[in-house]
Design a protein around this motif. Structure first.
Motif: not given
Lengths: 351, 358
Positions: A165-170
Motif C-alpha cells: 500500500g505505502p509504495r503504491l501511494i508514494l
C-alpha cells in the motif's frame, strides 16, 4: 462466505443453493442506500424543472413519457436529461473506484485523484485540447489513454514482490505531482481562452454534456459495476493486510490486480466524460461506510452516495452563482472539504 | 503492517507503527559529517554554475571579474541583478522547503506528507487570487505579502483544526485538516478564477512556481521569515528523534513534547510561508528530499535536517538551471523541473526501499 461473527445472526442472508453466491442484507444499509437514491432523484427532478427555462413538473413528466411539445422536449431530452444522467453515472463510477483503491491500498489517501490517475486522464485531455487543438470529444479519447497509461505505469512501478500500500501511494503521488506540473505548464503556454477551457476541464464540469457522453458511460458501467460488486466482496479481506488475506484463502495478487484494473477503468471512463471531478472518489466511500456502520466496504451504498453527491453538487454549482454557472468540481470540492472538517470537529468532541 | 513482502533477509524491524525503524547500516558521525561537507561543496559548485550560465552567454572569467568588481557593464548588471539574486533565492527557498518537509514528516509521523498538503500552498494561492482580483495587485512584489499572509493564516488554521488545542492528538488529523482546507480554499480559488478571467491570466503564471517571476525583492521581503524558521528548526533534531519513539517515551527522555511540537509547527509555517511567498507554490521538493536524505543518513533528525536543507537547495538551483538552459532563450519554470527531476528519483528510491513504516 460470511465470516463476520457478531452480525451474522441478526442479519438475513440470501444464498444460492450451492452457497457460491450469497448476499448479506443489512437493514441499515438499505435505509441509507434508499436515502441516497431519494436525494439523487430529488436533485435530478429539481434540475429537470429549473434553469434558464423553467418547466413545471407536470410538463417534465409528460415530456419524459413522450407527450411534450417540441421546445420542452428539446430542453429536457437533449439538454437537461443527458447532463443529469452523466452526473449520476460519473458519480457512481468515481465513488466505486475510490472505494476499491482505498481498500486495496489500505489508506484513505489511496483514492484515484491522489494516485494520479485522474491527473493522467486530465493531462491526456488537455494535451489534446491545447497542443493538438482537438475538439472536446477528441479530448475524451486523450483522457482515456492518459488515465489508462498512468494507471498501468503506477501499477507496474509499484509492483515488487507483491503490492504494498505505502509504495503504491508514494509512487501514485509522484505521478500526480509530475502530471499536475505538466498540466499547469500547458496552461501557462496556452492562450487565455484555451487556458480557461482547459481549467474548466481540469476542475470537472457537466456543462453541455450530451448523449455522446452518456452512452459510453452506460456501457462501461454495465460491464464494470457488476464485476466490481462481485470481486469487491474480497475487499474486506484485502484490507486486513496481505498476509491475513492470504491465510484466509484470497488470491491477493490476482484479486488486487483485477480490482485495480476495474478501479482504473471506472476512474478513466468517468474522467473522460466529465473531467476529474474532485473529492467524490475520496469522500463517498468513507461517508457510506460511516452511515451504514459496515465493517466491509459497502460498494452499492457507496455508488449511490457518489451519484447523490455529484447531482446535488451540480445543482448547487449551477444555481448558487446564477446566471454564471460554475463547474461541478468546485462544488464537490467545497462539500467534500466541509464534510472532512465536520468529521474532525465531531471526532474531537467525542474524545 | 503490509510491508513484509518487501522485507529482505537483513530485516531488523522492531518498529511499531509510530516509530522509525532502526537503520540496518549504522553510519559513523565522521562519515555523516564528511557527507554533509561533500554535499555543501556540491551546492557551492552548483551555485557558481548557476551564476555563470544563462541565456546571455558570458565567459566564466568575465562573470568572476564582475562578480567582485561591479563595473556597471551589461555583464555586471546581469550577474548582480539577475543571476545572483536568483541563485540566492534558490538557495534559501530550497533550504526552507527541504527542512520544512523533514519537519512536517516528523511531526505528523507520516512520510507521505509534504508541507504543501497542510494548507500552506493553497492559503498563499487564495490570498494571491484575492490580492489580484479584489485589491488589483499587479506587481510581483505585491504578491509576496498576500502570499505570506495567506500561507500563515491557512497553515495556522490547519494546525488549530487539526490539533484543536491538544497537541497530543493523532497527527493524522493534521493531514485530514490540511486536505479539508485545501479542498475548500481550492474551490474558492477556482470559482474566482473562472468568474474573473483577467485574474486567471495573471495567476496562472504565479501558480507554476518560479524563481524568476518575483525577482530580488521577494527575497528581501521573505528572507527573514525563512531564516528565522531555519534557526528555529535546526536545533530540534534531538527532540524529533525522541518524538519518533512516541509521546510517552519522549517525555520519559526529558523532551517537552508539546513545546517541541509547537516550535516545529511554527518553523514549518515560517519556512513554507516564506518559500511560497518568494517563489510561488513549488511542490514535491518537501516530499522527495527528506526521502533522499533518509536514504543517505538514516533516521537521525540531527543529521536529517541539515542534509535536507543542503540537498533541497541543490535540487532547486539545479532544476532552475536546467529550466532556463534546456529551452533557452525560453524558460521552463522551476516548479515544473523539480517535479520532473524529483519524481523519478523518488520512484526509484521507493522501489528500492524496504518501506519499514506503513
Amino acid at each position: 462466505m460470511t465470516t463476520s461473527t457478531r452480525n451474522t445472526r441478526r442479519r438475513p442472508t440470501i444464498r444460492s443453493r450451492s452457497d457460491a453466491l450469497s448476499v448479506r442484507i443489512s437493514p441499515r444499509a438499505i435505509v441509507v442506500g434508499t436515502v441516497f437514491a431519494l436525494i439523487a432523484t430529488t436533485a435530478g427532478i429539481i434540475a429537470l424543472t429549473t434553469g434558464d427555462f423553467p418547466i413545471p413538473v407536470a410538463d417534465v413528466a409528460a415530456t419524459l413519457l413522450g407527450n411534450g411539445d417540441p421546445g420542452t422536449t428539446f430542453v429536457i431530452n437533449e439538454l437537461r436529461l443527458p447532463r443529469i444522467l452523466t452526473g449520476l453515472l460519473v458519480g457512481t463510477a468515481l465513488a466505486v473506484s475510490g472505494a476499491i483503491f482505498q481498500s486495496v491500498s489500505g489508506n484513505v489517501l489511496g483514492s484515484p485523484d491522489i494516485l494520479g490517475f485522474t491527473s493522467g486522464a486530465a493531462t491526456g485531455a488537455i494535451t489534446v485540447l491545447l497542443v493538438l487543438h482537438g475538439t472536446t470529444s477528441q479530448a475524451t479519447l486523450g483522457a482515456l489513454l492518459g488515465g489508462a497509461a498512468t494507471g498501468a505505469a503506477v501499477y507496474a512501478l509499484s509492483y515488487r514482490h507483491g503490492l504494498a500500500g505505502p509504495r503504491l501511494i508514494l509512487i501514485g503521488i509522484s505521478f500526480q505531482a509530475l502530471l499536475a506540473s505538466v498540466n499547469s505548464y500547458l496552461i501557462t503556454r496556452a492562450s487565455l481562452g484555451g487556458a480557461v477551457t482547459a481549467k474548466v476541464w481540469l476542475i470537472g464540469s457537466l456543462d453541455s454534456r450530451s448523449w455522446e457522453q452518456v452512452r459510453p458511460l452506460v456501457i462501461a458501467l454495465a460491464l464494470l459495476l457488476p464485476l466490481a460488486l462481485y470481486l469487491g466482496r474480497s475487499l474486506a479481506y484485502l484490507e486486513m493486510g496481505t498476509d491475513t488475506a492470504k491465510a484466509l484463502g484470497i488470491d491477493v495478487e490476482r484479486r488486487g490486480l483485477a480490482l485495480i484494473a476495474i478501479g482504473t477503468a471506472l476512474a478513466a471512463v468517468a474522467t473522460a466524460a466529465a473531467g476529474p471531478i474532485g473529492f467524490v472518489a475520496l469522500t463517498a466511500a468513507p461517508l457510506a461506510r460511516r452511515l451504514t456502520g459496515s465493517s466491509s466496504p459497502p460498494l452499492l451504498t457507496t455508488a449511490l452516495a457518489g451519484a447523490a453527491l455529484v447531482t446535488v453538487a451540480d445543482l448547487a454549482a449551477k444555481q448558487l452563482f446564477s446566471p454564471t454557472q460554475l463547474p461541478v468540481g468546485i462544488a464537490t470540492a467545497a462539500i467534500g472539504g466541509i464534510y472532512l472538517a465536520t468529521l474532525l470537529v465531531q471526532q474531537r468532541r467525542r474524545t | 503492517m503490509p510491508t513484509t513482502t518487501a522485507d529482505r533477509t537483513d530485516s531488523t524491524d522492531p518498529a511499531g507503527p509510530t516509530t522509525t525503524s532502526v537503520h540496518p547500516r549504522r553510519r559513523s558521525g565522521t562519515a555523516r559529517a564528511a557527507g554533509l561537507v561533500g554535499a555543501a561543496v556540491a551546492l557551492a559548485a552548483i551555485c557558481v554554475l548557476s551564476v555563470s550560465v544563462g541565456a546571455e552567454s558570458l565567459s566564466f572569467p568575465q562573470v568572476w571579474r564582475v562578480l567582485w568588481h561591479d563595473d556597471g557593464s551589461n555583464a555586471a548588471l546581469i550577474v548582480h541583478n539577475l543571476r545572483v539574486p536568483r541563485t540566492l533565492l534558490g538557495l534559501v527557498v530550497g533550504a526552507a522547503l527541504g527542512v520544512a518537509g523533514t519537519l512536517t514528516q516528523a511531526l505528523t509521523s507520516n512520510d507521505l506528507v509534504e508541507p504543501g498538503m497542510l494548507g500552506v500552498n493553497i492559503g498563499a494561492s487564495a490570498a494571491v487570487v484575492v490580492g489580484i482580483s479584489v485589491f488589483g495587485v499587479t506587481s510581483a512584489s505585491g504578491y509576496v505579502w498576500f502570499a505570506l499572509l495567506g500561507a500563515l493564516l491557512a497553515s495556522t488554521g490547519v494546525y488549530l483544526i487539526g490539533i484543536g488545542g491538544r497537541a497530543a492528538t493523532a497527527p493524522a488529523t493534521l493531514v485530514v485538516a490540511g486536505a479539508a482546507t485545501t479542498a475548500v480554499l481550492g474551490a474558492f480559488v477556482n470559482a474566482i478564477l473562472l468568474l474573473d478571467t483577467s485574474t486567471f491570466d495573471q495567476f496562472r503564471f504565479w501558480d507554476v512556481g518560479s524563481l524568476a517571476v518575483l525577482g530580488s525583492g521577494s527575497l528581501r521581503a521573505t528572507g527573514l521569515f525563512m531564516l528565522a524558521g531555519l534557526l528555529l528548526a535546526l536545533p530540534l533534531g534531538r527532540a524529533l528523534n525522541a518524538l519518533a519513539l512516541g509521546d510517552e517515551a519522549a517525555q520519559g527522555l526529558g523532551v517537552h513534547v508539546n513545546r517541541s511540537r509547537a516550535l516545529g509547527a511554527v518553523a514549518v509555517v515560517l519556512l513554507c510561508g516564506g518559500a511560497t511567498a518568494a517563489a510561488g507554490p513549488i511542490s514535491f521538493v518537501g516530499l522527495a528530499v527528506p526521502h533522499v536524505a533518509r536514504r543517505i543518513v538514516g533516521p537521525d533528525h540531527r543529521w536529517l535536517l541539515p542534509y535536507s536543507a543542503v540537498l533541497a537547495s541543490i535540487l532547486l538551483i539545479a532544476s532552475d538551471l536546467v529550466g532556463r538552459t534546456i529551452i533557452a532563450p525560453g524558460e521552463l519554470q522551476v516548479g515544473i523541473v523539480t517535479a520532473f527531476v524529483g519524481a523519478p528519483v523518488l520512484i526509484l528510491l521507493v522501489r528500492r526501499a524496504r518501506l519499514a513504516r506503513a
